[in-house]
Each structure stands twice: as structure tokens, then as C-alpha cells.
Motif scaffolding. Structure first.
Motif, PDB file in Angstrom:
ATOM      1  N   ILE A   1       0.832  -1.192   0.000  1.00 33.46           N
ATOM      2  CA  ILE A   1       0.000   0.000   0.000  1.00 33.46           C
ATOM      3  C   ILE A   1       0.873   1.251   0.000  1.00 33.46           C
ATOM      4  O   ILE A   1       1.773   1.400   0.822  1.00 33.46           O
ATOM      5  N   GLY A   2       0.599   2.148  -0.949  1.00 40.86           N
ATOM      6  CA  GLY A   2       1.262   3.441  -0.969  1.00 40.86           C
ATOM      7  C   GLY A   2       0.411   4.472  -0.243  1.00 40.86           C
ATOM      8  O   GLY A   2      -0.810   4.462  -0.354  1.00 40.86           O
ATOM      9  N   ILE A   3       1.065   5.353   0.521  1.00 42.39           N
ATOM     10  CA  ILE A   3       0.352   6.390   1.275  1.00 42.39           C
ATOM     11  C   ILE A   3       0.931   7.741   0.891  1.00 42.39           C
ATOM     12  O   ILE A   3       2.142   7.969   0.998  1.00 42.39           O
ATOM     13  N   LEU A   4       0.046   8.623   0.460  1.00 40.36           N
ATOM     14  CA  LEU A   4       0.471   9.936  -0.029  1.00 40.36           C
ATOM     15  C   LEU A   4      -0.404  11.019   0.597  1.00 40.36           C
ATOM     16  O   LEU A   4      -1.629  10.965   0.514  1.00 40.36           O
ATOM     17  N   SER A   5       0.243  11.998   1.232  1.00 38.81           N
ATOM     18  CA  SER A   5      -0.485  13.128   1.821  1.00 38.81           C
ATOM     19  C   SER A   5      -0.323  14.353   0.932  1.00 38.81           C
ATOM     20  O   SER A   5       0.777  14.649   0.451  1.00 38.81           O
ATOM     21  N   LEU A   6      -1.430  15.060   0.729  1.00 30.68           N
ATOM     22  CA  LEU A   6      -1.417  16.270  -0.098  1.00 30.68           C
ATOM     23  C   LEU A   6      -1.658  17.496   0.769  1.00 30.68           C
ATOM     24  O   LEU A   6      -2.492  17.473   1.674  1.00 30.68           O
ATOM     25  N   GLY A   7      -0.931  18.564   0.469  1.00 32.97           N
ATOM     26  CA  GLY A   7      -1.160  19.807   1.196  1.00 32.97           C
ATOM     27  C   GLY A   7       0.107  20.626   1.323  1.00 32.97           C
ATOM     28  O   GLY A   7       1.097  20.162   1.901  1.00 32.97           O
ATOM     29  N   SER A   8       0.062  21.828   0.789  1.00 32.29           N
ATOM     30  CA  SER A   8       1.228  22.718   0.884  1.00 32.29           C
ATOM     31  C   SER A   8       1.506  23.123   2.321  1.00 32.29           C
ATOM     32  O   SER A   8       2.595  23.610   2.638  1.00 32.29           O
ATOM     33  N   GLU A   9       0.523  22.907   3.204  1.00 31.13           N
ATOM     34  CA  GLU A   9       0.677  23.306   4.606  1.00 31.13           C
ATOM     35  C   GLU A   9       1.388  22.255   5.454  1.00 31.13           C
ATOM     36  O   GLU A   9       1.687  22.488   6.628  1.00 31.13           O
ATOM     37  N   LEU A  10       1.667  21.077   4.874  1.00 30.37           N
ATOM     38  CA  LEU A  10       2.166  19.962   5.671  1.00 30.37           C
ATOM     39  C   LEU A  10       3.678  20.023   5.886  1.00 30.37           C
ATOM     40  O   LEU A  10       4.444  20.288   4.962  1.00 30.37           O
TER      41      LEU A  10
END
Length: 404
Positions: free
Chosen positions: A183-192
């Protein structure tokens, strides 16, 4: 497809998922939780010899006939045998052998008496016997546990620590198992920002990546943690297309709502991915997005911490179960009695945090916002509240999903 029921969403997802049919050879110690791809029969007798189950003395039981507290018998000790010894001689018919737990019982002996039940004279190498012994008393037979050819584990069973112990006892080191999903996990957000780095103004630390990844690890799933990406359609779409072949499922968090920076909709268009649904009629986690690209599912969860966990438990776990052919532990849903209260009216089907124990589920704080994460501490369940429920109070009956 807009705002569908939870059950409909799960049905759509499962229709698009095919169980993984790839196999690999693993050592038994690294096979815990995997599904066996072969039927295993015992290659040997276990134990491989007649064995003593205790420390004591072995001899021919006929020598004890008539022995009692009032009429004891004394036997001479011929030799002593320890676990790991090999003794290929036959014991004289009128003598005994001192034997330790796990040692092979020699020819000529058919019983073992506990050391505590005799009076041992170590100097003279004799012992006094105060009772009769039955033939094969305290006697572990060759093959008593498993015999050559006995069925040990069937193909399709999930390997537990019990299986591993039995396989080790038979000298089996490697087995063939079904691969688990990657499983690949990807978080999106310029604030992270990633933990370990100084937090700049306007940034927040990326908790979703670690919550979902650690839950997958807890479930025994192989994960690939991708670095968080900025809210940039080209960057995100290119990244996903370049990495989709190396995984069986992609879970993303963030970018699925209706804001200007909720870019997953545009990402999917740019990738020419098939959108399966967007928005499930639950709270929190309504704006969950599911899509398909090159026969790979992309499950895009809410960016809010608790909402993403709800999405994962309700939608992600069924996918994992089917991908792994049942190797991933399922959630358990039970009925429980509420202790505490939840005063908000639930217009939608709502899920809140709780602690379940012995038929009761405790609601013990007021941090129920989908954006809070500290409220997960000390919780082991999600409480389902039906739509139209004005509030929950002490004694109410609810469905509870155990998530530990």
C-alpha cells in the motif's frame, strides 16, 4: 456519482478489487499473518523417539510389581541419560536408568517415575521404589504428537504463532505464502510539514501519513510512505502515475473537498482516471473520493485526522480484506450500552470516538471535531449514530466498531 450510502460505496470498491495472486517463499518467522499457499504434512515423527516427560528413573515396569510403602523395592541405576544424549544400548532387565526431561527412553524400559517419588542414594547409585508402575506410565511415544504424513497445515490457512511453533518442531524453515498487498500512502497539502523539522508559520505537522501508515503496519501490511506533495495538479498527477505500478493500492489524504486547493478532482482528470464515486453519506468523512487507474484503486480520504481514520476503517479495511484474500484482520461490529452523552443532533449517519469495555462504550470528552487528533488517545472504537438521532444519553444502545 454523488453522495452515496456507505454500503453502496463498499460494494463499488469491492467490485473493482481482485485478490492478489502472487506468491513468495518466506522463513516461518517472517510468515506470521500470511496465507499459506501449500498443504504441509509432517516430514517426521514428533517426538522422533520415545521420550521422557519428566526428571526421574526409567525401567521395566515388571520390576515394580509388589512395591509399596510397607514393602519397598530397591533398584540399581545402570547409567544416566540427559536430553540430547543418544543411548543405543539395551538396559539390563533388572536395572534402571536415571533420565532427564526430554531424553530418549532406552530399550528395555517402559515407564518413568518422578525423581520426587523415590528415595535416591546417589553414592550407591540405587533408589528405593514405594509403588507399582504401570506399563507406559509417564511415557511419551515416538510420533505421539505428529506422525510422518500427518496433516499439519492446510493451504489457505492464515499462519499464526501456533503454526510457526509446530512447523519449527518439524524442522521446517521456509514455506510458500500468498503475498500481502503493498500500500502506498500519499499526503497532499502545501501546509504539511514532517515531524523532526521546525514548524514554519502557517504549517502543520503531517499526522495523517503516520496514523494510516502505523495502522497498516499494525495490520501486517507492507507500506510505502511517499513524501507529502504540494497542492499542484501537475506535480501530484505525475508522481502518482510514476509510482502506481509499484503498489497494489494508493491511499491519499487531503485535497478531496470543494476548496480551491482541493486538487484531487483535477489530478484524476489529468491522469484520465475513472472516478468511481465522490461523497459518502456519513459524517465525518463525507468528501471521500474513489478512482481507478490502470486497474489500481486510488482511495482519497479526507484531510481531517479523524475523518480520514473513519474513511480508512469503513472503506479501506474491506479493500484490504479482499486484496489479501482474508489475511487482514477484519473490524468487529457489536452492540453496546452508552456511558456518557453526545448532545449534538445527528442529521446524517454519524461516527464518533469511544472506548469499549465489557458491553459498554464510554463517551468521555467533548472533542468530537473531525479535525482533532488528540481525542483518539484512549479510544478503541467508533460509535455509529443513526441519522435523525437527537442525542445520545446513558443507557442508549448503539452499534460500535472495534478498531484496535
Amino acid at each position: 456519482m454523488e453522495l452515496i450510502t456507505l454500503e453502496h460505496a463498499v460494494k463499488i470498491l469491492l467490485e473493482k478489487v481482485l485478490p492478489i495472486k502472487k506468491y513468495e517463499e518466506r522463513t516461518i518467522l517472517n510468515s506470521l499473518g500470511f496465507i499459506l499457499n501449500e498443504t504441509i504434512y509432517s516430514p517426521l515423527n514428533n517426538p522422533p523417539f520415545n521420550r521422557s516427560p519428566l526428571d526421574g528413573f526409567c525401567f521395566n515396569s515388571n520390576l515394580s510389581i509388589g512395591a509399596s510403602k510397607t514393602s519397598p523395592k530397591t533398584l540399581e541405576v545402570f547409567t544416566e541419560i540427559f536430553a540430547g544424549d543418544y543411548f543405543n544400548k539395551e538396559v539390563p532387565s533388572n536395572m534402571a536408568v536415571r533420565i532427564m526431561t526430554g531424553a530418549p527412553i532406552p530399550k528395555g524400559c517402559d515407564c518413568v517415575i518422578k525423581q520426587e517419588d523415590v528415595l535416591f542414594d546417589e553414592k550407591n547409585k540405587t533408589f528405593t521404589l514405594f509403588k507399582e508402575m504401570k506399563k507406559f506410565e509417564n511415557f511419551c511415544f515416538l510420533g505421539e504428537d505428529l506422525s510422518v504424513g500427518d496433516l499439519v497445515v492446510e493451504k489457505g490457512e492464515v499462519i499464526t504463532y501456533n503454526h510457526i511453533g509446530v512447523l519449527a518442531s518439524l524442522g521446517i524453515k521456509n514455506i510458500q505464502v500468498l503475498k500481502k498487498p503493498k500500500i502506498g500512502i500519499l499526503s497532499l497539502g502545501s501546509e504539511l510539514a514532517m515531524p523532526g523539522y521546525a514548524l514554519e508559520e502557517g504549517k502543520i505537522y503531517n499526522s495523517n501519513l503516520f496514523t494510516i501508515a502505523s495502522k497498516l503496519t499494525y495490520l501486517g501490511v507492507e507500506t510505502i510512505l511517499y513524501p507529502p506533495l504540494r497542492d499542484d495538479v501537475d506535480e501530484v498527477s505525475n508522481f502518482i502515475e510514476n509510482h502506481l505500478d509499484e503498489i497494489d493500492l494508493l491511499i491519499t489524504t487531503g485535497g478531496v473537498s470543494v476548496g480551491k486547493k482541493d486538487i484531487m478532482h483535477d489530478v484524476l482528470k489529468k491522469m484520465h482516471a475513472e472516478r468511481l464515486f465522490w461523497k459518502v453519506d456519513i459524517q465525518p468523512g463525507t468528501p471521500v473520493l474513489a478512482s481507478l487507474k490502470n486497474e489500481k484503486l486510488i482511495l482519497s480520504l479526507s484531510g481531517n485526522p479523524f475523518a480520514s481514520l473513519v474513511n480508512f476503517e469503513l472503506l479501506g479495511r474491506p479493500i484490504l480484506d479482499k486484496l489479501s484474500s482474508g489475511a487482514i484482520r477484519k473490524t468487529t461490529t457489536i452492540s453496546a450500552e452508552v456511558v456518557g452523552e453526545f448532545s449534538k443532533k445527528s442529521v446524517k449517519r454519524r461516527f464518533i470516538r469511544g472506548y469499549y469495555s465489557e458491553g459498554k462504550v464510554y463517551i468521555n470528552n467533548d472533542k468530537h471535531s473531525s479535525g482533532t487528533i488528540s481525542s483518539l488517545l484512549g479510544k478503541n472504537s467508533i460509535i455509529e449514530i443513526l441519522p435523525g438521532t437527537p442525542f445520545l444519553k446513558d443507557g442508549d444502545k448503539v452499534k460500535v466498531i472495534l478498531i484496535d
